[in-house]
Design a protein around this motif. Structure first.
Motif, PDB file in Angstrom:
ATOM      1  N   VAL A 104       0.836  -1.206   0.000  1.00  0.00           N
ATOM      2  CA  VAL A 104       0.000   0.000   0.000  1.00  0.00           C
ATOM      3  C   VAL A 104       0.871   1.255   0.000  1.00  0.00           C
ATOM      4  N   ASN A 105       1.990   1.199   0.696  1.00  0.00           N
ATOM      5  CA  ASN A 105       2.880   2.372   0.688  1.00  0.00           C
ATOM      6  C   ASN A 105       3.467   2.603  -0.704  1.00  0.00           C
ATOM      7  N   ARG A 183     -19.034  -2.147   1.343  1.00  0.00           N
ATOM      8  CA  ARG A 183     -18.795  -3.189   2.348  1.00  0.00           C
ATOM      9  C   ARG A 183     -19.280  -4.527   1.813  1.00  0.00           C
ATOM     10  N   GLU A 184     -18.353  -5.521   1.796  1.00  0.00           N
ATOM     11  CA  GLU A 184     -18.681  -6.865   1.295  1.00  0.00           C
ATOM     12  C   GLU A 184     -18.065  -7.886   2.235  1.00  0.00           C
ATOM     13  N   GLU A 185     -18.644  -9.068   2.303  1.00  0.00           N
ATOM     14  CA  GLU A 185     -18.132 -10.123   3.189  1.00  0.00           C
ATOM     15  C   GLU A 185     -16.675 -10.458   2.872  1.00  0.00           C
ATOM     16  N   ASN A 186     -15.872 -10.647   3.943  1.00  0.00           N
ATOM     17  CA  ASN A 186     -14.528 -11.240   3.826  1.00  0.00           C
ATOM     18  C   ASN A 186     -13.553 -10.514   2.911  1.00  0.00           C
ATOM     19  N   VAL A 187     -13.653  -9.207   2.817  1.00  0.00           N
ATOM     20  CA  VAL A 187     -12.657  -8.483   2.003  1.00  0.00           C
ATOM     21  C   VAL A 187     -11.681  -7.796   2.949  1.00  0.00           C
ATOM     22  N   PRO A 188     -10.391  -8.209   2.997  1.00  0.00           N
ATOM     23  CA  PRO A 188      -9.427  -7.586   3.926  1.00  0.00           C
ATOM     24  C   PRO A 188      -9.169  -6.114   3.600  1.00  0.00           C
ATOM     25  N   GLY A 189      -9.254  -5.723   2.332  1.00  0.00           N
ATOM     26  CA  GLY A 189      -9.044  -4.309   1.977  1.00  0.00           C
ATOM     27  C   GLY A 189      -8.638  -4.155   0.525  1.00  0.00           C
ATOM     28  N   THR A 190      -9.478  -3.451  -0.265  1.00  0.00           N
ATOM     29  CA  THR A 190      -9.170  -3.174  -1.672  1.00  0.00           C
ATOM     30  C   THR A 190      -9.321  -1.674  -1.902  1.00  0.00           C
ATOM     31  N   HIS A 191      -8.342  -1.076  -2.553  1.00  0.00           N
ATOM     32  CA  HIS A 191      -8.384   0.367  -2.845  1.00  0.00           C
ATOM     33  C   HIS A 191      -8.074   0.591  -4.317  1.00  0.00           C
ATOM     34  N   LYS A 192      -8.892   1.460  -4.931  1.00  0.00           N
ATOM     35  CA  LYS A 192      -8.707   1.742  -6.365  1.00  0.00           C
ATOM     36  C   LYS A 192      -8.644   3.239  -6.573  1.00  0.00           C
ATOM     37  N   VAL A 193      -7.678   3.683  -7.354  1.00  0.00           N
ATOM     38  CA  VAL A 193      -7.674   5.067  -7.832  1.00  0.00           C
ATOM     39  C   VAL A 193      -8.023   4.991  -9.307  1.00  0.00           C
ATOM     40  N   GLU A 203      -6.654   2.795 -14.179  1.00  0.00           N
ATOM     41  CA  GLU A 203      -6.934   2.365 -12.798  1.00  0.00           C
ATOM     42  C   GLU A 203      -5.683   1.868 -12.117  1.00  0.00           C
ATOM     43  N   ILE A 204      -5.513   2.242 -10.863  1.00  0.00           N
ATOM     44  CA  ILE A 204      -4.439   1.679 -10.032  1.00  0.00           C
ATOM     45  C   ILE A 204      -5.149   0.982  -8.873  1.00  0.00           C
ATOM     46  N   THR A 205      -4.908  -0.307  -8.702  1.00  0.00           N
ATOM     47  CA  THR A 205      -5.627  -1.064  -7.662  1.00  0.00           C
ATOM     48  C   THR A 205      -4.656  -1.761  -6.724  1.00  0.00           C
ATOM     49  N   HIS A 206      -4.914  -1.647  -5.421  1.00  0.00           N
ATOM     50  CA  HIS A 206      -4.204  -2.483  -4.445  1.00  0.00           C
ATOM     51  C   HIS A 206      -5.218  -3.415  -3.801  1.00  0.00           C
ATOM     52  N   THR A 207      -4.955  -4.705  -3.861  1.00  0.00           N
ATOM     53  CA  THR A 207      -5.848  -5.696  -3.258  1.00  0.00           C
ATOM     54  C   THR A 207      -5.071  -6.471  -2.205  1.00  0.00           C
ATOM     55  N   ALA A 208      -5.460  -6.350  -0.945  1.00  0.00           N
ATOM     56  CA  ALA A 208      -4.821  -7.157   0.107  1.00  0.00           C
ATOM     57  C   ALA A 208      -5.421  -8.556   0.044  1.00  0.00           C
ATOM     58  N   HIS A 209      -4.569  -9.587   0.007  1.00  0.00           N
ATOM     59  CA  HIS A 209      -5.082 -10.962  -0.038  1.00  0.00           C
ATOM     60  C   HIS A 209      -5.378 -11.487   1.365  1.00  0.00           C
TER      61      HIS A 209
END
Ligand code: NAD
Length: 240
Positions: A104-105, A183-193, A203-209
């Protein structure tokens, strides 16, 4: 390293698992704030992942016990200046990050560069989306707010972010930046610019697994904070 875990929910447990596996000791686990100064003083460092309403008191307790504290809790940053003054005037140690994962950083660094570039192209409209699990207390996420601030620093066509919960609503003037939370079930954290034009979308996407990236980053910060005083963040830990 002897660790006090202030907050023993999803993140506290994930941190404990990694900490024990690399030979650290957990000397205090508090999930309700009912620990004593003596309990805290057994630790070299405290790691605080509790709730927006309890983070500040936990931080001040650590300062009073002279135990440096690493804070992952979000949504208390409106009090950051006051807390930071308290830490500095009482010789405490504080490390904060709205997101401890290295990915994320790096995503923030890429967002900053892309925003600088895209600012010159009027046809592109930026926006930010974040998706998290349904138990998350705050919206938009602390990570989304830092992402918005990172974009705004480089993007003179926008001057403030506005929150659209569940993606409902739209900006009321062209200087606003839309930050949509879902807000969705079981998503640790997804961010999109997103930079959207009539012709295409960049699009720039970070998806935490999983939560592992947050937990291991918080542990690295804790190792960094042992015997330190002062106020620190991820720029002191990472070369990004
Ligand atoms: N900075 C990051 O990288 C990062 C990553 C994930 C989550 N977070 C944030 O960390 C915080 C915790 O997330 P989580 O997923 O573990 O939440 P969680 O709800 O699973 O856990 C929080 C725990 O804090 C406990 N608690 C309540 N009052 C307390 C008190 N006074 N002292 C100590 N503990 C107390 C609750 O009982 C709960 O078990 C949230 O603010 C979340 O947004 C930050």
């Amino acid at each position: 390293m002897k660790i006090a875990l202030l907050g023993y929910g999803k993140m506290g447990k994930a941190i404990e698992q990694i900490a024990l596996s690399v030979g650290h000791t957990v000397v205090l686990k508090s999930d309700d704030g009912t620990y004593t100064q003596d309990d805290l003083k057994k630790a070299d460092v405290a790691i605080e992942f509790s709730t927006p309403a309890t983070a500040v008191i936990n931080i001040k307790n650590c300062v009073d016990a002279q135990v440096p504290v690493v804070v992952g809790t979000t949504a208390w940053y409106d009090q950051f200046e006051e807390v930071s003054d308290y830490v500095q005037s009482n010789n405490g140690g504080l490390f904060t990050a709205t997101n401890f994962s290295i990915g994320v950083n790096l995503f923030w660094k890429i967002t900053s560069e892309a925003s600088k570039l895209l600012n010159a192209y009027d046809e592109y409209e930026p926006s930010i989306d974040e998706i998290h699990h349904t138990q998350k207390l705050d919206a938009p996420s602390g990570t989304a707010i830092t992402t918005a601030e990172t974009l705004l620093n480089q993007f003179s066509r926008k001057n403030k972010w506005v929150h659209h919960e569940n993606g409902i609503g739209s900006i009321s003037n062209e200087l606003e930046l839309s930050v949509r939370s879902f807000r969705e079930e079981n998503v640790p954290g997804t961010h999109k610019v997103k930079f959207d034009s009539e012709i295409d979308t960049i699009e720039i996407t970070h998806t935490a697994h999983s939560r592992k990236g947050f937990a291991s980053g918080a542990l690295k910060a804790a190792e960094f904070m042992v015997q330190k005083t002062g106020v620190y963040n991820m720029t002191n830990l990472l070369n990004v």
